[in-house]
Design an enzyme around this catalytic site. Structure first.
Site, PDB file in Angstrom:
ATOM      1  CB  THR A  74      -0.975  -0.069   1.296  1.00  0.00           C
ATOM      2  OG1 THR A  74      -1.844  -1.248   1.109  1.00  0.00           O
ATOM      3  CG2 THR A  74      -1.950   1.372   1.260  1.00  0.00           C
ATOM      4  CG  ASN A 151      -6.529  -8.072  -5.335  1.00  0.00           C
ATOM      5  OD1 ASN A 151      -6.637  -7.601  -6.580  1.00  0.00           O
ATOM      6  ND2 ASN A 151      -7.543  -7.886  -4.247  1.00  0.00           N
ATOM      7  CD  GLN A 179      -2.153 -10.915  -4.669  1.00  0.00           C
ATOM      8  OE1 GLN A 179      -1.907 -11.974  -4.716  1.00  0.00           O
ATOM      9  NE2 GLN A 179      -2.720 -10.342  -3.590  1.00  0.00           N
ATOM     10  CB  SER A 199       3.357  -6.566  -0.521  1.00  0.00           C
ATOM     11  OG  SER A 199       3.114  -7.134   0.781  1.00  0.00           O
ATOM     12  N   GLY A 200       6.265  -7.681   1.087  1.00  0.00           N
ATOM     13  CA  GLY A 200       6.854  -8.700   1.558  1.00  0.00           C
ATOM     14  C   GLY A 200       6.046 -10.020   2.019  1.00  0.00           C
ATOM     15  CB  THR A 237      14.904   4.161  11.565  1.00  0.00           C
ATOM     16  OG1 THR A 237      14.913   5.700  12.145  1.00  0.00           O
ATOM     17  CG2 THR A 237      15.800   3.291  11.725  1.00  0.00           C
ATOM     18  CB  CYS A 325      -8.739  -4.906   1.789  1.00  0.00           C
ATOM     19  SG  CYS A 325      -7.045  -5.372   1.690  1.00  0.00           S
TER      20      CYS A 325
END
Lengths: 385, 123
Positions: A74, A151, A179, A199-200, A237, A325
């Site tokens: 996102t 997705n 995806q 995205s991880g 960070t 979602c």
């Protein structure tokens, strides 16, 4: 057999044991801030840069500096879209009707602020027509944003062809690959995209991690302002353990990609065939040819998706109605509406997404339980099939 | 997300049946989420003596229909008119906020079947 049959890998995946192991030292042992000057911090910095190289290599980026770490899909998407648009102040944005809400809502937000938006329709199988992109392209188009694969219904979009259409355009081309990274071979040169979001946690990495690929020379403003990390473009960070985990996850997935694709293709075929054979009034949504190997998406006429999800959950099977979602929303999925399903059909749909740990036995167990549950719901319905 | 009561009613819904020759039959729907509920009642001496419910909808809707059917059996029609959504909600151990439409559906179906029963009795 695992007591839970998890078939919702498009929502999230478990962290791979090798990933967890790789992350472990960076929490409390080598916890230094990568921007500091002492050895403790330098070690972290070197690890972050090593991760950047791994990722750049895996997606075919020309330089590691084209990879920026973020806190997830996102954020990457918001940054890509707003970072392009806000640098250009005004202009035209092109997207499709089946994008993830991260793209859709960001585009609508930009449209509220004066950017012009064209939302392209898709075919019944969810495929965007590159010729439509060409037709909709304008001299003031600043951004084209499409997903690599959907997705919900798993349709793989003709990104390379769209990339070719855009060769002579000034528009930046963003691909939402949340995806597909680690699930399909990804080469940003072949895809001809300028920006790519990932995205991880969709690839057996940790949640809260992701990256944005941005081709060298692309004019992109920052989304997050602050300490100037990531070459002044993404302050905050570095999430060192997350970054290490993300790179490791991509490394593992890239190594397994070919075998996993074969396995998933065979398993999803088994599930699709089994459903079609055992359940009348079941229709496969999406494309038969251009489909993610892990995705199975069905409409079960005269049922209700959420009821099927809970019914299967009570039997220890995790599946989903459309987008993870949107389970809090009552509205039918915009993706299913865009491919031409009625509200009633859209609300009677269920997504199964297979993954690394899925077995034939699990698929067969689903094929035992699912027809019973569909029949049970149909018996409760005031309508006949 | 759902209470154990809701899960129980969803997994084992009570009085799922059609009643041939029922005193009154009515249906309600929720146009937003597409849920539909049909209620069949037999009324003897002003009291619901048999109730059947058929629902196509989310687990909350199925549970709401089920728990309502239990409430109605042996209840005088004159008392059933006073059943409001919060009564059904309480009987289900509380629904999540975005599922309140399920109790609305059940109460709409109830009011419709009572209306049907009352209009049948008019000369």
């Amino acid at each position: 057999m695992d007591p839970i049959i998890y078939l919702d890998h498009a929502a999230t995946t478990p962290v791979d044991p090798a990933v967890r192991k790789a992350m472990d030292p960076w929490f409390a042992q080598d916890f230094g801030n990568p921007t500091t000057l002492y050895a403790h911090g330098v070690r972290a910095d070197e690890a972050v840069e090593g991760a950047r190289q791994t990722i750049a290599h895996a997606i075919g980026a020309q330089r590691p500096q084209e990879v920026y770490f973020t806190a997830g899909g996102t954020e990457s998407i918001n940054w890509a879209l707003k970072g392009i648009a806000l640098e250009r102040v005004r202009g035209h944005i092109l997207t499709s009707a089946i994008e993830h809400s991260a793209v859709r809502e960001t585009c609508l937000w930009l449209a509220e602020r004066g950017f012009e938006l064209t939302i392209l329709p898709v075919a019944h199988d969810g495929v965007v027509d590159p010729a439509e992109v060409r037709r909709a392209l304008r001299s003031d188009t600043i951004l084209v944003t499409l997903m690599h694969a959907n997705n919900e219904i798993g349709t793989i979009e003709p990104i390379e062809e769209v990339g070719s259409v855009l060769t002579d355009s000034e528009a930046a081309f963003h691909v939402d690959a949340v995806q597909t990274v680690a699930h399909l071979p990804i080469d940003v040169q072949q895809l001809r995209c300028d920006l790519l979001s990932a995205s991880g946690h969709k690839l057996y990495g940790p949640k809260g991690t992701g990256f944005l690929y941005a081709r060298s020379g692309i004019r992109l403003g920052p989304l997050l302002h602050g300490g100037g990390q990531e070459r002044e473009l993404r302050s905050g960070t570095h999430n060192v353990p997350g970054i290490i985990g993300l790179a490791k996850a991509l490394e593992v997935s890239t190594r397994l990609l070919e075998t996993e694709t074969q396995q998933l293709t065979a398993l999803s075929r088994r599930l699709i065939d089994g459903i079609l054979e055992r359940i009348p009034g079941a229709t496969l949504n999406g494309s038969t040819e251009r489909r993610l190997p892990s995705n199975v998406h069905f409409t079960f006429e005269n049922t209700q998706g959420e009821a099927l999800v809970l019914g299967l959950d009570l039997a220890g099977i995790c599946v989903s109605t459309g987008s993870a979602c949107s389970t809090v929303s009552l509205e039918p999925s915009h993706v299913l509406k865009a491919i031409g399903l009625s509200d009633e059909q859209a609300l009677a749909s269920v997504r199964f997404t297979l993954g690394r740990s899925t077995t034939e036995e699990q698929i067969d167990a689903v094929l035992e339980v699912l027809p019973e549950e569909v029949n049970r719901l149909r018996a409760m319905s005031p309508r006949a099939l | 997300m759902y209470s154990d009561i809701v899960k129980n009613h969803f997994a084992n819904p009570r009085n799922v049946k059609e009643i041939p020759g029922a005193t009154a039959v009515a249906e309600a729907d929720n146009p937003v989420c597409g849920d539909i509920m049909k209620i069949f009642v037999n009324v003897v001496d002003g009291v619901f003596c048999d109730v059947g419910v058929k629902t196509r909808g989310c687990p909350a809707a199925v549970a709401a229909g089920s728990v309502l059917s239990e409430m109605l059996i042996d209840l005088p029609v004159a008392e059933a008119v006073r059943i409001e959504t919060r009564v059904v909600d309480r009987a289900l151990g509380g629904l999540p906020r975005n599922k309140q439409h399920a109790t609305d559906l059940a109460v709409d179906a109830l009011r419709a079947v009572i209306h049907q029963f009352q209009s049948e009795r008019l000369p």
